[in-house]
Structures are given as C-alpha cells and as structure tokens.
Design a protein around this motif. Sequence first.
Motif, PDB file in Angstrom:
ATOM      1  N   PRO A  51       0.609  -1.188  -0.327  1.00  0.00           N
ATOM      2  CA  PRO A  51       0.340   0.364   0.201  1.00  0.00           C
ATOM      3  C   PRO A  51       0.543   1.556  -0.058  1.00  0.00           C
ATOM      4  O   PRO A  51       2.179   1.251   0.568  1.00  0.00           O
ATOM      5  CB  PRO A  51      -0.834  -0.359   1.395  1.00  0.00           C
ATOM      6  CG  PRO A  51      -0.069  -0.886   1.927  1.00  0.00           C
ATOM      7  CD  PRO A  51       0.371  -1.965   1.475  1.00  0.00           C
ATOM      8  N   ARG A  55      -2.036   3.618   3.507  1.00  0.00           N
ATOM      9  CA  ARG A  55      -1.943   3.571   5.054  1.00  0.00           C
ATOM     10  C   ARG A  55      -2.935   4.260   5.751  1.00  0.00           C
ATOM     11  O   ARG A  55      -2.691   4.360   6.802  1.00  0.00           O
ATOM     12  CB  ARG A  55      -0.070   3.478   4.743  1.00  0.00           C
ATOM     13  CG  ARG A  55       0.793   2.422   4.334  1.00  0.00           C
ATOM     14  CD  ARG A  55       1.838   2.705   4.410  1.00  0.00           C
ATOM     15  NE  ARG A  55       2.711   1.978   3.815  1.00  0.00           N
ATOM     16  CZ  ARG A  55       3.564   1.000   3.199  1.00  0.00           C
ATOM     17  NH1 ARG A  55       4.920   1.993   4.969  1.00  0.00           N
ATOM     18  NH2 ARG A  55       4.859   0.347   3.042  1.00  0.00           N
ATOM     19  N   ARG A  84      -5.867   4.000   6.800  1.00  0.00           N
ATOM     20  CA  ARG A  84      -6.147   2.610   7.870  1.00  0.00           C
ATOM     21  C   ARG A  84      -6.046   3.020   9.360  1.00  0.00           C
ATOM     22  O   ARG A  84      -6.976   2.542  10.336  1.00  0.00           O
ATOM     23  CB  ARG A  84      -5.257   1.775   7.757  1.00  0.00           C
ATOM     24  CG  ARG A  84      -5.257   1.167   6.711  1.00  0.00           C
ATOM     25  CD  ARG A  84      -3.878  -0.302   6.393  1.00  0.00           C
ATOM     26  NE  ARG A  84      -3.121  -0.995   5.873  1.00  0.00           N
ATOM     27  CZ  ARG A  84      -2.690  -1.338   5.546  1.00  0.00           C
ATOM     28  NH1 ARG A  84      -1.309  -1.705   6.126  1.00  0.00           N
ATOM     29  NH2 ARG A  84      -2.743  -1.964   4.572  1.00  0.00           N
ATOM     30  N   THR A  85      -5.938   4.331   9.524  1.00  0.00           N
ATOM     31  CA  THR A  85      -5.715   5.180  10.958  1.00  0.00           C
ATOM     32  C   THR A  85      -6.472   6.616  10.771  1.00  0.00           C
ATOM     33  O   THR A  85      -5.835   7.476  12.110  1.00  0.00           O
ATOM     34  CB  THR A  85      -3.981   5.220  11.728  1.00  0.00           C
ATOM     35  OG1 THR A  85      -3.331   5.480  10.827  1.00  0.00           O
ATOM     36  CG2 THR A  85      -4.001   3.634  11.897  1.00  0.00           C
ATOM     37  N   LEU A 135      -9.570   8.779  11.797  1.00  0.00           N
ATOM     38  CA  LEU A 135      -9.978   8.962  12.283  1.00  0.00           C
ATOM     39  C   LEU A 135     -11.966   8.373  11.404  1.00  0.00           C
ATOM     40  O   LEU A 135     -12.678   7.776  12.243  1.00  0.00           O
ATOM     41  CB  LEU A 135     -10.438   9.879  13.202  1.00  0.00           C
ATOM     42  CG  LEU A 135      -8.815   9.711  14.290  1.00  0.00           C
ATOM     43  CD1 LEU A 135      -8.928  10.808  15.831  1.00  0.00           C
ATOM     44  CD2 LEU A 135      -9.361   8.111  15.107  1.00  0.00           C
ATOM     45  N   GLN A 157     -11.503   5.644   9.484  1.00  0.00           N
ATOM     46  CA  GLN A 157     -12.400   4.764   9.960  1.00  0.00           C
ATOM     47  C   GLN A 157     -13.887   4.595  11.340  1.00  0.00           C
ATOM     48  O   GLN A 157     -13.737   3.096  11.006  1.00  0.00           O
ATOM     49  CB  GLN A 157     -10.627   4.529  11.043  1.00  0.00           C
ATOM     50  CG  GLN A 157      -9.382   3.969  10.490  1.00  0.00           C
ATOM     51  CD  GLN A 157      -9.752   2.572   9.590  1.00  0.00           C
ATOM     52  OE1 GLN A 157      -9.839   1.600   9.778  1.00  0.00           O
ATOM     53  NE2 GLN A 157      -9.757   2.688   8.396  1.00  0.00           N
ATOM     54  N   PHE A 158     -14.107   5.442  11.385  1.00  0.00           N
ATOM     55  CA  PHE A 158     -15.155   5.494  12.233  1.00  0.00           C
ATOM     56  C   PHE A 158     -16.701   5.248  11.061  1.00  0.00           C
ATOM     57  O   PHE A 158     -17.442   3.948  11.662  1.00  0.00           O
ATOM     58  CB  PHE A 158     -15.709   6.746  12.521  1.00  0.00           C
ATOM     59  CG  PHE A 158     -17.260   7.461  13.266  1.00  0.00           C
ATOM     60  CD1 PHE A 158     -17.119   5.973  15.057  1.00  0.00           C
ATOM     61  CD2 PHE A 158     -18.148   7.240  12.899  1.00  0.00           C
ATOM     62  CE1 PHE A 158     -18.007   6.409  15.591  1.00  0.00           C
ATOM     63  CE2 PHE A 158     -19.157   7.191  13.894  1.00  0.00           C
ATOM     64  CZ  PHE A 158     -19.942   6.518  14.650  1.00  0.00           C
ATOM     65  N   ARG A 187     -16.141   3.540   8.405  1.00  0.00           N
ATOM     66  CA  ARG A 187     -15.689   1.195   8.056  1.00  0.00           C
ATOM     67  C   ARG A 187     -16.273   0.734   9.334  1.00  0.00           C
ATOM     68  O   ARG A 187     -16.747  -0.498   9.739  1.00  0.00           O
ATOM     69  CB  ARG A 187     -13.958   1.333   8.313  1.00  0.00           C
ATOM     70  CG  ARG A 187     -13.789   2.022   7.154  1.00  0.00           C
ATOM     71  CD  ARG A 187     -14.354   2.020   6.134  1.00  0.00           C
ATOM     72  NE  ARG A 187     -14.642  -0.310   5.505  1.00  0.00           N
ATOM     73  CZ  ARG A 187     -15.698  -0.351   4.971  1.00  0.00           C
ATOM     74  NH1 ARG A 187     -16.603   0.833   3.748  1.00  0.00           N
ATOM     75  NH2 ARG A 187     -16.128  -1.507   4.600  1.00  0.00           N
ATOM     76  N   PHE A 188     -15.847   1.076  11.207  1.00  0.00           N
ATOM     77  CA  PHE A 188     -16.175   1.344  12.226  1.00  0.00           C
ATOM     78  C   PHE A 188     -17.892   0.259  11.767  1.00  0.00           C
ATOM     79  O   PHE A 188     -18.228  -0.606  12.343  1.00  0.00           O
ATOM     80  CB  PHE A 188     -15.649   1.645  13.243  1.00  0.00           C
ATOM     81  CG  PHE A 188     -16.318   1.183  14.547  1.00  0.00           C
ATOM     82  CD1 PHE A 188     -15.744   0.126  15.937  1.00  0.00           C
ATOM     83  CD2 PHE A 188     -17.505   1.344  15.074  1.00  0.00           C
ATOM     84  CE1 PHE A 188     -16.532  -0.269  16.861  1.00  0.00           C
ATOM     85  CE2 PHE A 188     -18.073   0.589  16.237  1.00  0.00           C
ATOM     86  CZ  PHE A 188     -17.104   0.176  16.982  1.00  0.00           C
TER      87      PHE A 188
END
Lengths: 489, 57
Positions: free
Chosen positions: B24, B29, B32-33, B35, B38-39, B41-42
């Motif tokens: 990647p 990359r 992936r972090t 926020l 990712q929220f 995706r969560f």
Amino acid sequence: MARVVVLGGGVAGHTTATFAAKWLGSQHEVVVVTPNSKWNWIPSNIWVGVGQMTKDEVTFDLAPVYQKAGIEFKQAKAVSINPEGNESSNKPFVTIEYTIAGKAGQTENVEYDYLVNATGPKLNFAATPGLGDANGLGEFTVSVCTADHAVHANDELQKSIEKMKKGQRQKFLIGTGHGMCTCQGAAFEYIFNIEHELRKAGVRDMADMKWISNEAFLGDFGMGGLHMKVGGYVVSSKLFAESLFSERGVDWLIGAHVNKVEAGKAHYELLDGSMGEEDFDFSMLIPPFAGVGLKAYNKTGEDITATVFAPNGFMKVDADYTPKPYAEWKASDWPRTYQNPSYKNMFAAGIAFAPPHIISKPMSSVNGTPINPTPPRTGMPSGIIGKAVAHSVCDLIKNGDKAHLHEASMAEMGAACVASAGKGVFSGTAAAMTVYPVVPDFEKYPGTGRDTDYTFGEIGLAGHWIKHILHYLFIYKAKLNPGWTLIPE
Amino acid sequence: MEKKVVHEELNFQRDDKMNLTMIPGKFARSMRTCLIWQFIRFVIINIKMIIVVGKSH
Ligand SMILES: Cc1cc2nc3c(=O)[nH]c(=O)nc-3n(C[C@H](O)[C@H](O)[C@H](O)COP(=O)(O)OP(=O)(O)OC[C@H]3O[C@@H](n4cnc5c(N)ncnc54)[C@H](O)[C@@H]3O)c2cc1C
C-alpha cells in the motif's frame, strides 16, 4: 433430576454450562469439571505477550460466577469416561482428578446423565523435540497459548528489546512449531503485535523478523485461504497476507515442518523435501494440538478409547470419518449435532470434537511428511457449537430421547474473526474478517467455496476498536453480567 | 542525479518474494488510521459482522 456434566470451562464448555444452567433451572444439575480456577479470554493473550495487558485483565475467577449461576464447579481434570458405568452400576460416570490446592491428586467418579466434552486442545509441545517442557513454557521458544505462557513471552520480549536498545541486533522467528499445527491466526497476530511494539520502542531497525509456517501459502490460516471482493476484483487472502508482510518488512517461509528446536535454532523440512535451519534470538512457535488424552472404558473395564475417540484424541461425533481423497470432500462430512455415535448421551463441543478431515488442501513433503494446517475451530464456532449442544441436552432432558437435536455445522455457519496487528487507540490496526461458511462448500459455491457477499476482510483502526470492544464484551458475557444472553457467541 | 525515494516502496527491494506483491502507498496507509474514515468503516464492518453472526445462529 438429571445431571449434566461439562468437561472443560473454556469458550465452548463455559457457553454450554451457563446456557444449560439457565434453561434447566434448579430442577436439574449442571456440573463443570475444569482444571483451572480462572477463565481466560485467550484471544487477548496476544496483548499480554507484548506487555499491553496484564494476566489479570484477561482472566477472572470462575467460582463466584458458577455459584451465581447455580453450577457445581469441580476444579479438576477429567481422566476417563465410563459411558456404560462399571460392573457394580449401570450409571455412566467420569473419573476426575482434583487440581485444587488441598485436594490435588484426589480422584472421584462423577456420575452423569449427559456428558459434554469441551476439553479443548492439549498443547502438544512434545511433538517437536525442544519445543517445550512439561509445563509448556518452552525451553528455547515461548508460547502465547495460555495467560501464563504469554506473561513469560513478554518477559523474554522485553529482554530482546533491551538488547536492541543497547545496539545488539535480534532475530525474531514466529509461527508454527510443527507440520500439523493449527492456530496460524494467533501467531500472525503475535508477529505483527511485536513488530508494532518494536516500532513504538524505536528499535524496529535493529530487528530481523521472519514468519515460519506449515501453510502451503501465506494467508491459508488452516481454512484453505479465503476469497474477498476488493475494488471490483475477487481476490485470494494470499495477496493480502503477502502485501501486509511486505509492507511491514517481515520475511516468510511457508510449507515448513519444524522438526527440532535447539537453543537459538529451529530445524525444518520443506514441502520440496529439503531440510534447513533458521537461527533466532526470540521465537514463538505454536505447538500442534491433540485431544487431552481422555480414556474410555466399557462396563467390564475394557479400554474402548478407540471407539469413542479418534486417533488424534478428539472425540468422535456425527461426522463422516470415511477416509476419502480431497476431491471427494464434502460440506456434509462435517458434524451437525456433535453427538457421539456410540453413546447418545455424550457430546463434544469446540476444539474437543474430531473433525472429519482438514480444511486446507492436504500436502506432504516429497519425503512423505504431512505439512498442512489442521482445521481451526475459533471462538465463534466453538461458542455456537457449545450453545447448540446445550440446547440439545436441555431438550433431551425436558422432552425425552426423541427430542430434536440442534444443529450447528461449520459448513453452514460463518465466523467473524479480528486479527490484531498492533494495539493502540489511535495507532492500532487489526484485520477484521468474516468467512461464510467456515468450511468451504464447493457444491453450493462452486467458485471459491464460500459466499463472497459475506466473506470479507480489511485492515485498519476500526478492526482494532472492534477487537478491543470484543475483549470487554466477551469477558462481561462470560461473567454472566446483566443481559449476557443478548451478546452473541 | 537526484534520487526520488518513495519510502513505502523500498520494501519491494528486500527480496524477490516481496518484489512480487502489492504494497500500500501513503494514501492507503493513512486511511487505515484516519479517524473519520475508520469510524465509517467501524459502522460498516459491525453491520457486516452482525449479518454473518445472524446467519450463523
Ligand atoms: C493465542 C491464541 C489467540 C487466539 N485468538 C483468537 C481470536 O482472536 N479469535 C478467535 O475466534 N479465536 C481465537 N483463538 C482460538 C480460541 O481461543 C479457541 O477457538 C477457543 O478457545 C476454543 O474453545 P474450546 O472451549 O474448544 O477450548 P478452550 O477454550 O481451550 O477450553 C478448553 C478447556 O478445557 C479445560 N481442560 C483441559 N483438559 C481438561 C480435562 N482433562 N478435563 C477437564 N477440562 C479440561 C481447559 O483447562 C480449558 O478450560 C485463539 C487461540 C490462541 C491460542
């Protein structure tokens, strides 16, 4: 009054016992026989193994929980089963040996009406010379299979980190310690958690990291790999696993049967028949699993272990154990009710049941050494099977022998699995995956063996959050706190 | 000659195996972090997992 005896207080046994006690109420008896005083949320042992959690955070005392649930708790290990009773009584019983201080070594015959074997795996370190001692802590390698092992693993890891801080390079070798291992997922989590911790400690450039495993390809995980839909493509887990290893600079050696471990050195045989050795300063190699070695005797005291258990020590259930070639394996080979075919009041749940065959394609080296992962039975299937067995036993008790048995085939159920790749509220990552079904069914899904609408995986912080929440959720559930039945297995 | 070093691509040269994979880049990359991403995706991963859990019980 009927008595249900559950052997093993792990994921499957605890689920069976707690649901059976809830559904049966006080008219019937539920007894749990398990050798440890504490329950362990095993998946979080990985974080104990890198110093990110303590043993106390991943374990709790079973006695008060069983007292609350009205379950009789015997801190002991089962030694043998007499499913027909003995010469003086027709009542089946299990012989147990206490492990609790003050009674250690004492034996007792515990009679049962229904027996559930959920004794999980024996960590068979002895299969590979040098892999471990009798206590399993390892002479030359470490393990994260129990909370105590993980504490020891972290002690050794911190020593390595100190050495790197002083300028000494360290070689890390993580993976499987035998050609017939399962649980590659745990080793996968451990290597990436170490890698993450080394970066945090600022010593990653002092570490050489290598993965060694019995998988025929990276990303097999004992399930023959999985295919996922990504960016309009359907892609093998091999591509994603190789990508992650490359991104994080972790070298890999696959198709390897580790056949001997010495101080700082692992010897192996590869699928092509060649032999080799790998040096290490720190190594965590998962041992192969076997049944816990329960014996079985008939009424006259004759040994019937081979009737009740498969040669690997796991209990025979309603699977199709007829040996057949890979091309003829079917989803229907897999058990549905987990009832022992010889003794209908005996069931096996979780890792304790004997699978009909492996899931990955069988492989052996040109020298004839089998080198392939054995089938994983992760937390979710173990819990679902434990609950289905509890349902069946309760129905048998309440409705008699003709009661319908509940079914939970691994070829019809999915599994959600979150593999940690590093812990941290903002910096952590984990691969969140689901597979459906766990055992591929090529008749129903001729392309990949699985439903790609429900089989997916992705890596990121969200996965870590889920993994962390699951830690608290499952410990909350296992403690039988209010609403515990609403939390799925 | 001025070098153009792309940090994320250096591991391709570690060995032949790594050279033949996909690695990647910076954007993948960072997502992936990230926020916010990712929220989202969560929420999506949880829904997907609940569906699979529901189909399995
Ligand atoms: C390090 C590690 C990480 C893992 N991570 C994950 C993960 O992230 N997700 C996931 O889904 N799965 C994970 N797993 C797998 C998961 O832990 C197992 O699927 C699950 O524990 C199996 O449940 P079980 O009840 O069959 O066995 P266990 O949980 O092992 O329970 C067996 C029980 O039987 C007891 N016992 C042993 N011998 C006897 C005897 N003679 N008599 C009575 N009792 C006995 C044991 O003490 C134990 O309490 C991981 C496993 C390991 C080792």
